[in-house]
Structures are given as structure tokens and as C-alpha cells.
Design a protein around this motif. Sequence first.
Motif: not given
Length: 122
Positions: A22-24, A35-44, A93-98, A108-113
Motif C-alpha cells: 500500500c503506497v500512500a 490498516a489492511w481490511y478485507r471483504q469477502a462476497p456477502g460479508k462485512q 483487501y483494502y488499505c486504509a489510514l487514519t 476510525d479510518y477515513g481514507y481507503w484504497g
Amino acid sequence: QVQLVESGGGLVQAGGSLRLSCVASGSIFSIRAVAWYRQAPGKQRDLVAAITRDGSTNYADSVQGRFTISRDNAKNTVHLQMNRLKPEDTAVYYCALTYGLRWSSIGDYGYWGQGTQVTVSP
């Protein structure tokens, strides 16, 4: 304003490894945590791992011992090394920062890739 660009996703067999990056760019001086978050189909969207400016880290129980988050300050980059991958790790997989003091919740994270797809085949 800050921009985040993820890379490194792909298709891998179970047991394999991938390294996400993740390059900022932009206003990066006062970033509190990435942070790294992830989201599978149909899931949070769930937390995978996070790292603060001073190096503190936090991992989801499901990835503890398999994934490692690290940062390269000189390159404004945060990496997620993923080892011993499982089919259940399949997700975007998403990168996010605060910039704030709190870094433990998704709110807490307002910026997302844009996200990068990781697919683990059985």
C-alpha cells in the motif's frame, strides 16, 4: 488529501504466500495508523492488521502467526506479508489510514484504497 494505492493481489494455492503493498501519497506526515481490511462476497469488511506510526501492531485472530504487517517510511509504503494462505482468506483487501488518535475500529479510518483481490484456491 492523501491517496492510497494497493498492489500485490492475485491467485495462489492454499499454503502459498502473497505480499500486498500500500503506497500512500499526498498528506502523509501526520498519519496515525495504516490498516489492511478485507471483504469477502456477502460479508462485512473486517480488520486484518494495523500498524501505527510508532510501530504498534494489531492482528485479527484468524491471521495471527501467518500474516505480518510492516512499513517502509522512506517509501511511504505499508506491506502485508501473507503466508500459509487458506481458501477462507479469499477476499478483496483494502488499505486504509487514519490521522486520528483511534485506530482500532473501521470507523476510525477515513481514507481507503480501491482494493486488491486475493484468491486462494484449495
